[in-house]
Design a protein around this motif. Structure first.
Motif, PDB file in Angstrom:
ATOM      1  N   MET A 225       9.926   6.021   9.174  1.00  0.00           N
ATOM      2  CA  MET A 225       9.178   5.326   8.135  1.00  0.00           C
ATOM      3  C   MET A 225      10.101   4.872   7.013  1.00  0.00           C
ATOM      4  SD  MET A 225       5.892   4.709   8.413  1.00  0.00           S
ATOM      5  CE  MET A 225       5.374   4.613   6.702  1.00  0.00           C
ATOM      6  N   ALA A 226      11.030   5.735   6.620  1.00  0.00           N
ATOM      7  CA  ALA A 226      11.971   5.355   5.563  1.00  0.00           C
ATOM      8  C   ALA A 226      12.772   4.123   5.970  1.00  0.00           C
ATOM      9  CB  ALA A 226      12.898   6.524   5.245  1.00  0.00           C
ATOM     10  N   SER A 227      13.221   4.107   7.202  1.00  0.00           N
ATOM     11  CA  SER A 227      13.997   2.963   7.686  1.00  0.00           C
ATOM     12  C   SER A 227      13.136   1.703   7.767  1.00  0.00           C
ATOM     13  CB  SER A 227      14.592   3.270   9.063  1.00  0.00           C
ATOM     14  OG  SER A 227      15.506   4.349   8.991  1.00  0.00           O
ATOM     15  N   TYR A 228      11.910   1.854   8.267  1.00  0.00           N
ATOM     16  CA  TYR A 228      11.026   0.701   8.411  1.00  0.00           C
ATOM     17  C   TYR A 228      10.705   0.087   7.050  1.00  0.00           C
ATOM     18  CZ  TYR A 228       6.891  -2.079   9.418  1.00  0.00           C
ATOM     19  OH  TYR A 228       5.995  -3.120   9.499  1.00  0.00           O
ATOM     20  N   ILE A 229      10.381   0.935   6.082  1.00  0.00           N
ATOM     21  CA  ILE A 229       9.999   0.436   4.763  1.00  0.00           C
ATOM     22  C   ILE A 229      11.149  -0.313   4.107  1.00  0.00           C
ATOM     23  CG2 ILE A 229       9.371   1.166   2.426  1.00  0.00           C
ATOM     24  CD1 ILE A 229       7.715   3.427   3.796  1.00  0.00           C
ATOM     25  N   THR A 230      12.340   0.263   4.158  1.00  0.00           N
ATOM     26  CA  THR A 230      13.468  -0.399   3.504  1.00  0.00           C
ATOM     27  C   THR A 230      13.895  -1.670   4.239  1.00  0.00           C
ATOM     28  OG1 THR A 230      15.004   1.102   4.649  1.00  0.00           O
ATOM     29  CG2 THR A 230      14.304   1.712   2.427  1.00  0.00           C
ATOM     30  N   ALA A 231      13.514  -1.799   5.495  1.00  0.00           N
ATOM     31  CA  ALA A 231      13.820  -3.017   6.239  1.00  0.00           C
ATOM     32  C   ALA A 231      12.830  -4.139   5.953  1.00  0.00           C
ATOM     33  CB  ALA A 231      13.846  -2.726   7.741  1.00  0.00           C
TER      34      ALA A 231
ATOM     35  N   ALA B  74      13.885  14.350   1.433  1.00  0.00           N
ATOM     36  CA  ALA B  74      15.078  13.509   1.520  1.00  0.00           C
ATOM     37  C   ALA B  74      14.726  12.047   1.261  1.00  0.00           C
ATOM     38  CB  ALA B  74      15.729  13.669   2.891  1.00  0.00           C
ATOM     39  N   MET B  75      13.571  11.638   1.737  1.00  0.00           N
ATOM     40  CA  MET B  75      13.098  10.282   1.480  1.00  0.00           C
ATOM     41  C   MET B  75      12.901  10.071  -0.022  1.00  0.00           C
ATOM     42  SD  MET B  75       9.695   8.615   3.225  1.00  0.00           S
ATOM     43  CE  MET B  75       9.204   6.914   3.022  1.00  0.00           C
ATOM     44  N   ALA B  76      12.298  11.054  -0.683  1.00  0.00           N
ATOM     45  CA  ALA B  76      12.067  10.955  -2.122  1.00  0.00           C
ATOM     46  C   ALA B  76      13.370  10.885  -2.902  1.00  0.00           C
ATOM     47  CB  ALA B  76      11.236  12.142  -2.599  1.00  0.00           C
ATOM     48  N   ALA B  77      14.395  11.559  -2.406  1.00  0.00           N
ATOM     49  CA  ALA B  77      15.684  11.609  -3.088  1.00  0.00           C
ATOM     50  C   ALA B  77      16.538  10.366  -2.840  1.00  0.00           C
ATOM     51  CB  ALA B  77      16.455  12.854  -2.665  1.00  0.00           C
ATOM     52  N   ASP B  78      16.181   9.591  -1.851  1.00  0.00           N
ATOM     53  CA  ASP B  78      16.919   8.380  -1.494  1.00  0.00           C
ATOM     54  C   ASP B  78      16.768   7.354  -2.620  1.00  0.00           C
ATOM     55  OD1 ASP B  78      17.691   5.865  -0.350  1.00  0.00           O
ATOM     56  OD2 ASP B  78      17.295   6.659   1.651  1.00  0.00           O
ATOM     57  N   SER B  79      17.873   6.768  -3.047  1.00  0.00           N
ATOM     58  CA  SER B  79      17.835   5.807  -4.144  1.00  0.00           C
ATOM     59  C   SER B  79      16.926   4.618  -3.851  1.00  0.00           C
ATOM     60  CB  SER B  79      19.250   5.314  -4.461  1.00  0.00           C
ATOM     61  OG  SER B  79      19.811   4.656  -3.341  1.00  0.00           O
ATOM     62  N   ARG B  80      16.676   4.349  -2.577  1.00  0.00           N
ATOM     63  CA  ARG B  80      15.819   3.232  -2.206  1.00  0.00           C
ATOM     64  C   ARG B  80      14.348   3.515  -2.505  1.00  0.00           C
ATOM     65  NH1 ARG B  80      17.744   2.703   3.917  1.00  0.00           N
ATOM     66  NH2 ARG B  80      17.361   4.941   3.698  1.00  0.00           N
ATOM     67  N   PHE B  81      14.019   4.768  -2.806  1.00  0.00           N
ATOM     68  CA  PHE B  81      12.626   5.165  -3.054  1.00  0.00           C
ATOM     69  C   PHE B  81      12.452   5.736  -4.459  1.00  0.00           C
ATOM     70  CE2 PHE B  81      13.015   4.969   1.476  1.00  0.00           C
ATOM     71  CZ  PHE B  81      11.789   4.482   1.907  1.00  0.00           C
ATOM     72  N   GLN B  82      13.196   5.242  -5.393  1.00  0.00           N
ATOM     73  CA  GLN B  82      13.155   5.803  -6.742  1.00  0.00           C
ATOM     74  C   GLN B  82      12.730   4.799  -7.801  1.00  0.00           C
ATOM     75  OE1 GLN B  82      16.884   7.862  -7.406  1.00  0.00           O
ATOM     76  NE2 GLN B  82      16.371   9.465  -5.958  1.00  0.00           N
ATOM     77  N   ALA B  83      11.875   3.862  -7.418  1.00  0.00           N
ATOM     78  CA  ALA B  83      11.283   2.980  -8.422  1.00  0.00           C
ATOM     79  C   ALA B  83      10.440   3.803  -9.385  1.00  0.00           C
ATOM     80  CB  ALA B  83      10.425   1.915  -7.744  1.00  0.00           C
ATOM     81  N   LYS B  84      10.350   3.349 -10.613  1.00  0.00           N
ATOM     82  CA  LYS B  84       9.559   4.024 -11.630  1.00  0.00           C
ATOM     83  C   LYS B  84       8.336   3.188 -11.961  1.00  0.00           C
ATOM     84  CE  LYS B  84      12.596   7.276 -11.957  1.00  0.00           C
ATOM     85  NZ  LYS B  84      12.305   8.618 -11.409  1.00  0.00           N
ATOM     86  N   PRO B  85       7.219   3.858 -12.263  1.00  0.00           N
ATOM     87  CA  PRO B  85       5.995   3.105 -12.585  1.00  0.00           C
ATOM     88  C   PRO B  85       6.106   2.385 -13.936  1.00  0.00           C
ATOM     89  CG  PRO B  85       5.641   5.441 -12.946  1.00  0.00           C
ATOM     90  CD  PRO B  85       6.989   5.306 -12.294  1.00  0.00           C
TER      91      PRO B  85
END
Length: 330
Positions: free
Chosen positions: A278-284, A319-330
């Motif tokens: 899922m992490a790979s799919y979303i970032t793609a 690990a997904m949460a810690a990935d910089s690709r998933f660290q947008a802020k509201p």
């Protein structure tokens, strides 16, 4: 932080025409009116994604503090916004994707429930102001495609009526408010032509939302088997690609994966592998701007998406949460 806006036909960029929100005050701020030539997009910096989940994840030590958006649910009859879960999420600095309403579309379209709707929308908008959020995301009757005894045309009429009430209250983002609208259907509804029956129109929807689960054969054994014992694991593209395509065809809107999860398999790594996939799919797929893991049992069946007793899968989600690709802020 204000939500990003996407200039028509351009990549995700930090537009110079951002709305300025006054923070650090208890009163309501008054943003400037957005440029009508620009369309709104989901939040985040560059390609980062809002990492989120349901209320259960708030209590997961490895994941809860990292939630940027939390999925919550309400019914008009109860007038219970903000709930304890809403308040906990907001106090942690998370945004909300919150649902309200269930059926009764003809009644809503007729105006019979206007008082309750106005109360809900006003409270949601004020919560965003009070917690210095540029946006709270709202959906009317998520998974409307699963409601029996109602007609899609009546759903559209009800949605349009509610959106008009929000316009009158000036709580929509275009009018200086904080509410952004997400249409959420199940992944199966995005088969060609079906989702279009529930489409309220580009001016009334800001986000295309989709719920989808790696359940394999679990649903074939309701209340008897929490495992996908024999079914082949589903892949993210199977679940979400049609929703991504639908959003692209309807104004290149951003996509929120509003609920997703995986049942456990007898091979312990399978669920963790699905989370990584899922992490790979979303970032793609840059149009996907948020995802929310459903950490609970499925409704009306025994499918178990809960991670409490699955440290391998919990670590994969952390690990997904810690990935910089998933660290947008509201």
């Amino acid at each position: 932080m204000t939500p990003l806006r996407r200039l028509a036909g351009r990549p995700w960029v930090l537009a110079a025409t951002f709305v300025t929100l006054l923070t650090g005050c208890s009163g309501r701020s008054t943003p400037s009116t957005p440029d009508a030539s620009a369309s709104w997009s989901a939040p985040g910096g560059s390609s980062s994604v809002l990492f989120g989940g349901n209320k259960s994840l708030l209590h997961q030590p490895l994941v809860g503090p990292k939630l940027a958006i939390v999925r919550t649910y309400h019914e008009l009859a109860h007038d219970d916004f903000p709930s304890a879960e809403d308040t906990q999420a907001l106090n942690q600095g998370a945004a909300l994707l919150t649902s309200f309403g269930k059926g009764e579309w003809t009644s809503i379209a007729s105006g019979a429930q206007d008082s309750a709707i106005r109360s809900f929308l006003t409270k949601v908008d004020q919560a965003a102001v009070d917690h210095h959020l540029g946006a709270i995301y709202v959906t009317f009757n998520h998974e409307a495609d699963l409601i029996n005894g109602e007609r899609p045309a009546d759903f559209v009429k009800a949605w349009d009526h509610i959106h008009s009430l929000a316009t009158d209250l000036k709580v929509n983002w275009q009018d200086g408010g904080r509410i952004h609208w997400a249409l959420i259907l199940t992944q199966g509804a995005y088969a060609p032509a079906r989702a279009s029956r529930y489409w309220p129109g580009a001016g009334n929807v800001d986000v295309v939302g989709v719920d989808g689960y790696n359940a394999a054969d679990c649903r074939k054994h309701p209340f008897t088997d929490t495992y996908a014992a024999t079914g082949k694991p589903e892949q993210p593209a199977q679940l979400f690609s049609q929703a991504v395509s639908f959003a692209a065809r309807h104004g290149n809107l951003p996509v929120f994966i509003a609920e997703w999860g995986s049942v456990p398999y007898h091979t312990a790594r399978t669920r963790a592998d699905f989370i990584k996939a899922m992490a790979s799919y979303i970032t793609a797929h840059p149009s996907i701007r948020s995802e929310m893991y459903w950490d609970a049992h499925g409704q009306n069946n025994a499918c178990d998406y809960n991670l409490a007793n699955d440290p391998t899968a919990t670590s994969a989600l952390a690990a997904m949460a810690a990935d910089s690709r998933f660290q947008a802020k509201p």
